[in-house]
Design a protein around this motif. Structure first.
Motif, PDB file in Angstrom:
ATOM      1  N   ALA A 300     -13.870 -33.102 -40.915  1.00 61.53           N
ATOM      2  CA  ALA A 300     -13.404 -33.931 -41.903  1.00 61.53           C
ATOM      3  C   ALA A 300     -14.240 -34.614 -42.677  1.00 61.53           C
ATOM      4  O   ALA A 300     -13.920 -34.781 -44.078  1.00 61.53           O
ATOM      5  N   THR A 301     -15.489 -35.050 -42.131  1.00 60.25           N
ATOM      6  CA  THR A 301     -16.492 -35.857 -42.828  1.00 60.25           C
ATOM      7  C   THR A 301     -17.015 -34.994 -44.121  1.00 60.25           C
ATOM      8  O   THR A 301     -17.153 -35.683 -45.113  1.00 60.25           O
ATOM      9  N   ASP A 302     -17.164 -33.754 -44.178  1.00 63.28           N
ATOM     10  CA  ASP A 302     -17.535 -32.791 -45.050  1.00 63.28           C
ATOM     11  C   ASP A 302     -16.554 -32.064 -45.864  1.00 63.28           C
ATOM     12  O   ASP A 302     -16.612 -31.560 -46.561  1.00 63.28           O
ATOM     13  N   ASP A 303     -15.299 -32.327 -45.251  1.00 65.14           N
ATOM     14  CA  ASP A 303     -14.033 -31.492 -45.594  1.00 65.14           C
ATOM     15  C   ASP A 303     -14.493 -29.978 -45.724  1.00 65.14           C
ATOM     16  O   ASP A 303     -14.197 -29.316 -46.664  1.00 65.14           O
ATOM     17  N   ARG A 304     -14.865 -29.415 -44.646  1.00 70.70           N
ATOM     18  CA  ARG A 304     -15.142 -28.099 -44.584  1.00 70.70           C
ATOM     19  C   ARG A 304     -14.303 -27.412 -43.198  1.00 70.70           C
ATOM     20  O   ARG A 304     -14.106 -28.146 -42.243  1.00 70.70           O
ATOM     21  N   VAL A 305     -14.118 -26.382 -43.561  1.00 75.96           N
ATOM     22  CA  VAL A 305     -13.563 -25.519 -42.482  1.00 75.96           C
ATOM     23  C   VAL A 305     -14.800 -24.494 -41.592  1.00 75.96           C
ATOM     24  O   VAL A 305     -15.594 -24.005 -42.476  1.00 75.96           O
ATOM     25  N   VAL A 306     -14.750 -24.614 -40.326  1.00 74.86           N
ATOM     26  CA  VAL A 306     -15.960 -23.877 -39.822  1.00 74.86           C
ATOM     27  C   VAL A 306     -15.424 -22.832 -38.932  1.00 74.86           C
ATOM     28  O   VAL A 306     -14.282 -22.791 -38.163  1.00 74.86           O
ATOM     29  N   LEU A 307     -15.867 -21.542 -38.810  1.00 78.16           N
ATOM     30  CA  LEU A 307     -15.574 -20.519 -38.023  1.00 78.16           C
ATOM     31  C   LEU A 307     -16.801 -20.277 -37.140  1.00 78.16           C
ATOM     32  O   LEU A 307     -18.052 -19.968 -37.945  1.00 78.16           O
ATOM     33  N   GLU A 308     -16.746 -20.146 -36.080  1.00 74.83           N
ATOM     34  CA  GLU A 308     -17.824 -19.687 -35.014  1.00 74.83           C
ATOM     35  C   GLU A 308     -17.571 -18.411 -34.363  1.00 74.83           C
ATOM     36  O   GLU A 308     -16.430 -18.235 -33.853  1.00 74.83           O
ATOM     37  N   ILE A 309     -18.514 -17.513 -34.358  1.00 75.68           N
ATOM     38  CA  ILE A 309     -18.739 -16.433 -33.590  1.00 75.68           C
ATOM     39  C   ILE A 309     -19.791 -16.502 -32.553  1.00 75.68           C
ATOM     40  O   ILE A 309     -20.788 -16.300 -32.997  1.00 75.68           O
ATOM     41  N   ASN A 310     -19.213 -16.630 -31.217  1.00 76.59           N
ATOM     42  CA  ASN A 310     -20.239 -16.769 -30.097  1.00 76.59           C
ATOM     43  C   ASN A 310     -20.293 -15.990 -29.098  1.00 76.59           C
ATOM     44  O   ASN A 310     -19.288 -15.216 -28.794  1.00 76.59           O
ATOM     45  N   ASP A 311     -21.329 -15.157 -28.645  1.00 79.08           N
ATOM     46  CA  ASP A 311     -21.527 -13.929 -27.880  1.00 79.08           C
ATOM     47  C   ASP A 311     -22.288 -14.459 -26.806  1.00 79.08           C
ATOM     48  O   ASP A 311     -23.221 -15.388 -26.785  1.00 79.08           O
ATOM     49  N   ASP A 312     -22.355 -13.776 -25.709  1.00 73.50           N
ATOM     50  CA  ASP A 312     -23.253 -13.993 -24.470  1.00 73.50           C
ATOM     51  C   ASP A 312     -24.147 -12.937 -24.306  1.00 73.50           C
ATOM     52  O   ASP A 312     -24.702 -12.231 -23.399  1.00 73.50           O
ATOM     53  N   GLY A 313     -24.699 -12.275 -25.483  1.00 62.90           N
ATOM     54  CA  GLY A 313     -25.570 -11.122 -25.272  1.00 62.90           C
ATOM     55  C   GLY A 313     -27.019 -11.766 -25.198  1.00 62.90           C
ATOM     56  O   GLY A 313     -27.067 -12.980 -24.616  1.00 62.90           O
ATOM     57  N   PRO A 314     -27.820 -10.891 -25.500  1.00 59.42           N
ATOM     58  CA  PRO A 314     -29.488 -11.219 -25.290  1.00 59.42           C
ATOM     59  C   PRO A 314     -30.065 -12.317 -26.053  1.00 59.42           C
ATOM     60  O   PRO A 314     -31.000 -13.020 -25.833  1.00 59.42           O
ATOM     61  N   GLY A 315     -29.157 -12.672 -27.005  1.00 56.22           N
ATOM     62  CA  GLY A 315     -29.835 -13.724 -28.078  1.00 56.22           C
ATOM     63  C   GLY A 315     -30.841 -12.948 -29.046  1.00 56.22           C
ATOM     64  O   GLY A 315     -30.937 -11.975 -29.113  1.00 56.22           O
ATOM     65  N   ILE A 316     -31.217 -13.819 -29.989  1.00 59.37           N
ATOM     66  CA  ILE A 316     -32.101 -13.349 -31.041  1.00 59.37           C
ATOM     67  C   ILE A 316     -33.518 -13.774 -30.841  1.00 59.37           C
ATOM     68  O   ILE A 316     -33.846 -14.888 -30.798  1.00 59.37           O
ATOM     69  N   PRO A 317     -34.616 -12.957 -30.618  1.00 57.54           N
ATOM     70  CA  PRO A 317     -36.109 -13.427 -30.413  1.00 57.54           C
ATOM     71  C   PRO A 317     -36.260 -14.382 -31.549  1.00 57.54           C
ATOM     72  O   PRO A 317     -35.966 -14.339 -32.716  1.00 57.54           O
ATOM     73  N   ASP A 318     -37.201 -15.385 -31.249  1.00 56.82           N
ATOM     74  CA  ASP A 318     -37.776 -16.319 -31.941  1.00 56.82           C
ATOM     75  C   ASP A 318     -38.403 -15.486 -32.993  1.00 56.82           C
ATOM     76  O   ASP A 318     -38.358 -16.354 -34.462  1.00 56.82           O
ATOM     77  N   ASP A 319     -39.247 -14.664 -32.986  1.00 62.59           N
ATOM     78  CA  ASP A 319     -40.020 -14.113 -34.299  1.00 62.59           C
ATOM     79  C   ASP A 319     -38.902 -13.352 -35.223  1.00 62.59           C
ATOM     80  O   ASP A 319     -39.453 -13.174 -36.336  1.00 62.59           O
ATOM     81  N   VAL A 320     -37.862 -13.167 -34.748  1.00 61.54           N
ATOM     82  CA  VAL A 320     -36.756 -12.266 -35.547  1.00 61.54           C
ATOM     83  C   VAL A 320     -35.864 -13.338 -36.433  1.00 61.54           C
ATOM     84  O   VAL A 320     -35.606 -12.985 -37.449  1.00 61.54           O
ATOM     85  N   GLN A 321     -35.681 -14.524 -35.954  1.00 62.01           N
ATOM     86  CA  GLN A 321     -34.761 -15.299 -36.503  1.00 62.01           C
ATOM     87  C   GLN A 321     -35.093 -15.723 -37.996  1.00 62.01           C
ATOM     88  O   GLN A 321     -34.186 -15.636 -38.665  1.00 62.01           O
ATOM     89  N   PRO A 322     -36.264 -16.144 -38.365  1.00 59.08           N
ATOM     90  CA  PRO A 322     -36.558 -16.201 -40.006  1.00 59.08           C
ATOM     91  C   PRO A 322     -35.979 -15.000 -40.685  1.00 59.08           C
ATOM     92  O   PRO A 322     -36.097 -15.492 -41.908  1.00 59.08           O
ATOM     93  N   ARG A 323     -36.070 -14.001 -40.183  1.00 62.85           N
ATOM     94  CA  ARG A 323     -35.877 -12.613 -41.053  1.00 62.85           C
ATOM     95  C   ARG A 323     -34.457 -12.007 -41.011  1.00 62.85           C
ATOM     96  O   ARG A 323     -34.040 -11.199 -41.567  1.00 62.85           O
ATOM     97  N   ILE A 324     -33.494 -12.991 -40.462  1.00 66.11           N
ATOM     98  CA  ILE A 324     -32.257 -12.347 -39.821  1.00 66.11           C
ATOM     99  C   ILE A 324     -31.271 -12.032 -41.131  1.00 66.11           C
ATOM    100  O   ILE A 324     -30.601 -10.973 -41.094  1.00 66.11           O
ATOM    101  N   PHE A 325     -31.406 -12.491 -42.133  1.00 63.76           N
ATOM    102  CA  PHE A 325     -30.681 -12.523 -43.246  1.00 63.76           C
ATOM    103  C   PHE A 325     -31.354 -11.613 -44.431  1.00 63.76           C
ATOM    104  O   PHE A 325     -30.752 -11.582 -45.584  1.00 63.76           O
ATOM    105  N   ASP A 326     -32.495 -11.098 -44.038  1.00 64.07           N
ATOM    106  CA  ASP A 326     -33.311 -10.537 -45.140  1.00 64.07           C
ATOM    107  C   ASP A 326     -32.656  -9.141 -45.462  1.00 64.07           C
ATOM    108  O   ASP A 326     -32.236  -8.596 -44.492  1.00 64.07           O
ATOM    109  N   PRO A 327     -32.740  -8.711 -46.684  1.00 65.66           N
ATOM    110  CA  PRO A 327     -32.245  -7.424 -46.942  1.00 65.66           C
ATOM    111  C   PRO A 327     -32.822  -6.385 -46.072  1.00 65.66           C
ATOM    112  O   PRO A 327     -34.096  -6.144 -45.991  1.00 65.66           O
TER     113      PRO A 327
END
Length: 521
Positions: A300-327
């Protein structure tokens, strides 16, 4: 007193000048002893050196020891520096990463001479220059350069994808059109099933092309007020079978009374599908099963709708996270991932004025959150509807099909003829312009990108000679990536369809224009 003694007496003008230089120099000056172990001994540190390392001017110079172990961020760097000094006897503009008294790191260039002799510690005379700002600007320049290079690569890739999409969309449009025509005929069961498979697979290929176009550039979308929960439910239904055979359990926790968002429902499904499939594959590859939680809520504070997709998999390594959205970046094995899924999802969400965020702790799963604004980007007001006369048959309406692909032109022409239109066909804009100059047409269906007088030039010529006909042109195109194409389609006000289009959509538009013309005449 001998002359040689007089030259080194504090009262000599040279010594006084050197003392003044030591005090006023805008570079750090250090004189000291460099022991093999433990702390060094400072013989002299000028005011600028104290300032450089964060000491107040009144501090005892003996506390300023820039080459002690604690001043180095990495002990290996100190070893390399000392070894170089001992080997060569001096260094020039030697770059070091040192630590100030307040632990703030700085970049320093050192020019130093090492005087060795006897059994005591070696003496080091050094000039130190703080180059932190220069280094920061150089790094910034490199970052800008790499960003520009990346932008140039993506721009070139976008143009290439546009051309490839156009070449693919033409045969796909032909396949879809013929498949749709055949599907409406009386066929035996086996043939009908085969035609249906061809039709569905062609539509699947068309979606892949649209995904590439979405990556290449933001393009025309069809938006309206969308119930995000409904989009989630419909998308989860598409994954039911795959999740069941992969031992994936899905729990949805969708908030009631969720505000609608102004969005393209199909693109939101694409975002959700990409996120779901990534999560499913991560869990399956790690343990052969998994738990997926899909939630929505309203901020309500930002008037935004949030969709979350959560999994219990292995997670994403720290060194990979900065590049996860790179083409084209992917952690999947060769042949199982293009590296475009998250990039496309991110582009779509940003195009909707939202944010796509990732949270992950390696070994404890991952969460992707889509935040979309509500109550913004309302659709443009539509022109007031004009009362329509009762439907008038298009029987006998003359239509000109301008299409350079012979197979597609034949399929479209035959379908229009079956619907009662009188059809003429030409292969390019110049031939079309000659034809409309000699013959009357009620409707023109025109490809936009042609080698000989393209659709834009054809439209401008018709608009100047027959403005009434220019309002009855329907453009079809497989190239809606270029900015000038989008601008032209919007400014002309003409109806248009993206290749590959459904034949039913083309016939519907043709009927609407044809019946509207007949009702007005």
């Amino acid at each position: 007193m001998s002359p040689s003694t007089a030259r080194h007496t504090p009262s000599t003008p040279l010594h006084a000048a050197l003392a003044e230089l030591f005090e006023t120099a805008h570079e750090g000056i250090y004189l000291g002893l460099l022991p093999r172990r433990g702390e060094g001994v400072t013989l002299g540190a000028n005011p600028h050196l104290k300032l450089m390392f964060g000491f107040p001017p009144e501090v005892d110079s003996r506390q300023v020891r820039p080459f002690d172990d604690e001043r180095f961020l990495h002990s290996e760097a100190r070893r390399g520096f000392i070894e170089r000094l001992r080997r060569d006897g001096s260094v020039t503009d030697y770059l070091l990463r040192l630590r100030r008294s307040d632990d703030k790191p700085i970049w320093v260039e050192v020019t130093a001479h090492l005087a060795t002799g006897g059994t005591g510690p070696a003496r080091i005379d050094a000039l130190l220059r703080d180059v932190t700002e220069r280094r920061r600007m150089a790094d910034h320049g490199r970052d800008v350069y790499h960003e520009l290079m990346q932008s140039e690569k993506l721009a070139a890739l976008g143009q290439t994808i546009s051309g490839v999409a156009h070449e693919l969309n033409n045969p796909l449009a032909t396949i879809l059109t013929w498949s749709e025509r055949l599907a409406g005929r009386s066929l035996d069961a086996l043939t009908k099933r085969g035609v249906g498979i061809v039709l569905s697979e062609a539509e699947r290929a068309a979606k892949i092309v649209r995904n590439l176009l979405t990556f290449a550039r933001k393009h025309h979308t069809t938006r309206g007020m969308v119930d995000l929960n409904q989009v989630v439910r419909e998308t989860l239904l598409l994954r039911t079978y795959d999740q069941r055979v992969s031992n994936i359990t899905t729990i949805d926790a969708l908030a009631t009374g969720l505000p609608q968002v102004f969005a393209d429902a199909h693109q939101l499904k694409q975002v959700l599908l990409n996120l779901l499939i990534n999560a499913e594959q991560a869990m399956s590859s790690a343990s052969g099963r998994g738990m997926l939680i899909v939630r929505t809520w309203h901020e309500a504070t930002d008037d935004r709708v949030v969709l979350e997709i959560n999994d219990d998999g292995p997670g994403i390594p720290d060194d990979v996270q900065p590049r996860i959205f790179d083409p084209f970046f992917t952690t999947k094995s060769a042949g199982t991932g293009t590296g475009l899924g998250l990039t496309v999802a991110s582009r779509i969400v940003e195009d909707h004025g939202g944010e796509l965020e990732m949270e992950s702790t390696p070994g404890h799963g991952a969460s992707f959150l889509v935040r979309l604004p509500t109550g913004t980007g309302r659709p443009r007001p539509k022109p007031a509807s004009v009362p329509q006369a009762p439907p008038v048959t298009e029987q006998g309406s003359a239509v000109l099909v301008v299409e350079e692909e012979p197979a597609l032109a034949e399929a479209v022409g035959d379908a229009l003829a079956d619907a009662g239109f009188v059809v003429d066909r030409v292969a390019d804009g110049q031939a079309a312009l000659d034809r409309v100059g000699r013959q009357r047409f009620d409707l023109v269906i025109c490809d936009l990108k042609m080698a000989r007088l393209d659709g834009q030039a054809f439209y401008r010529a018709v608009a100047s000679k027959a403005p009434g006909l220019s309002r009855r042109i329907v453009f079809v195109t497989g190239d809606v990536v270029a900015a000038d194409t989008e601008a032209f389609l919007e400014d002309s006000g003409c109806r248009w369809l993206r290749k590959p289009y459904r034949l039913a959509d083309l016939l519907r538009v043709a009927r609407e224009i044809s019946t509207g013309r007949l009702a007005a005449s």
